[in-house]
Design an enzyme around this catalytic site. Structure first.
Site, PDB file in Angstrom:
ATOM      1  N   GLY A  46       8.966   4.645  22.888  1.00 16.04           N
ATOM      2  CA  GLY A  46       8.980   6.187  22.287  1.00 16.04           C
ATOM      3  C   GLY A  46      10.106   6.982  23.008  1.00 16.04           C
ATOM      4  N   HIS A  98      18.090   3.914  20.492  1.00 14.55           N
ATOM      5  CA  HIS A  98      16.839   3.119  19.768  1.00 14.55           C
ATOM      6  C   HIS A  98      17.078   2.909  18.300  1.00 14.55           C
ATOM      7  CE1 HIS A  98      14.489   4.986  23.105  1.00 14.55           C
ATOM      8  NE2 HIS A  98      14.237   3.781  23.131  1.00 14.55           N
TER       9      HIS A  98
END
Length: 290
Positions: free
Chosen positions: A36, A42
């Site tokens: 996260g 990402h």
């Protein structure tokens, strides 16, 4: 155009039902595991997974097994709503958000260890870390059943350890490395960059600068031991508190390469570094062309 919906999945059973349905329809599944606090790095891995698979699953799980006592497990940034918004914009197909109990059922005692490679470099300073990584990634592979999985080259040692684990255990998963996403000054994007103060952030690009300069020097025939010493000194002079390592290694095995004479042309090599800027530990790596 109707915006694509993203399935939010919180249990292994539900995830496997979805994956089975996709595969029954002849689709392939790409997987991007994360903890996260997502950023552009990402999202670039999600885009890479879409190149190799028709469906993409991203997991978000802050893995307690890779944090030692006193590390930042409790304070590690958690931003579920913001992460989900980013993944929706990236047209991810499903997000897996397991609980600790889902990943580590009560009484769980089974770990996965990639010996040797896990005990080098970062493993010297965080001896627990890669055992926790290998264990959780193996479990995530069993939950998600992907055809391909994408890991960022920013965490180069982790990428090579996962490749070795997949080879040794026979997981039917192709491992793809994703290019490191960098800010304008070269700093590798990382969730832990959020810890940096404004002043530290102005200094942080020095780690990449040192590695890049070292790579150029090595490509021109400089003696590795001298180059590594110069890189460490550069990082410390820039304002870093300490250097855990700056190392020249074989990119596949992670074993240190000879440092007392110039490397022969054609030698495969990788420079990896880890250093502390205030209370934040930064890591980075670059390839070396010889």
């Amino acid at each position: 155009m109707t915006e694509k919906s993203v399935a939010i999945v919180r249990s292994r059973v539900a995830l496997q039902q979805q994956v089975r349905a996709w595969k029954a329809a002849g689709e392939t599944v790409g997987f991007v595991p994360t903890m996260g606090a997502l950023h552009a790095g990402h999202i670039s891995l999600v885009e890479k997974a879409k190149e190799f698979a028709s469906r993409v699953v991203v997991s978000i799980f802050v893995n307690p097994a890779q944090f030692a006592p006193g590390e930042d497990f409790d304070t590690y940034p958690r931003r579920e709503d913001e992460d989900l918004a980013l993944l929706k914009a990236a047209a991810c197909d499903a997000v897996y958000l397991p609980t600790v109990a889902e990943m580590y059922p009560d009484g769980s005692v089974t770990d996965v260890r990639v010996n040797g490679m896990s005990d080098l470099l970062d493993g010297i300073y965080r001896p627990h870390f890669f055992y926790g990584v290998a264990t959780v990634v193996a479990r995530l592979f069993l939950h998600a059943q992907p055809d391909v999985a994408v890991f960022g080259e920013k965490d180069y040692q982790q990428l090579q350890i996962i490749r070795r684990m997949v080879r040794d255990l026979g997981f039917p998963v192709e491992i793809i490395g994703g290019d490191t996403k960098r800010d304008g000054d070269g700093l590798a994007q990382s969730s832990r960059n959020l810890y940096l103060s404004a002043e530290e952030r102005r200094t942080a690009g020095a780690l990449f600068a040192a590695l890049h300069r070292a790579s150029v020097r090595l490509s021109r025939g400089a003696i590795p031991s001298e180059v590594l010493d110069e890189a460490r000194a550069f990082v410390l002079t820039a304002g870093f508190k300490s250097v855990d390592y700056i190392a020249l290694v074989d990119p596949g095995t992670l074993q240190a390469l000879p440092a007392d004479s110039p490397l022969p042309a054609g030698t495969a090599a990788r420079l990896l570094g880890a250093a502390w800027l205030g209370r934040t530990r930064l890591i980075d790596n670059v390839s070396v062309t010889l």
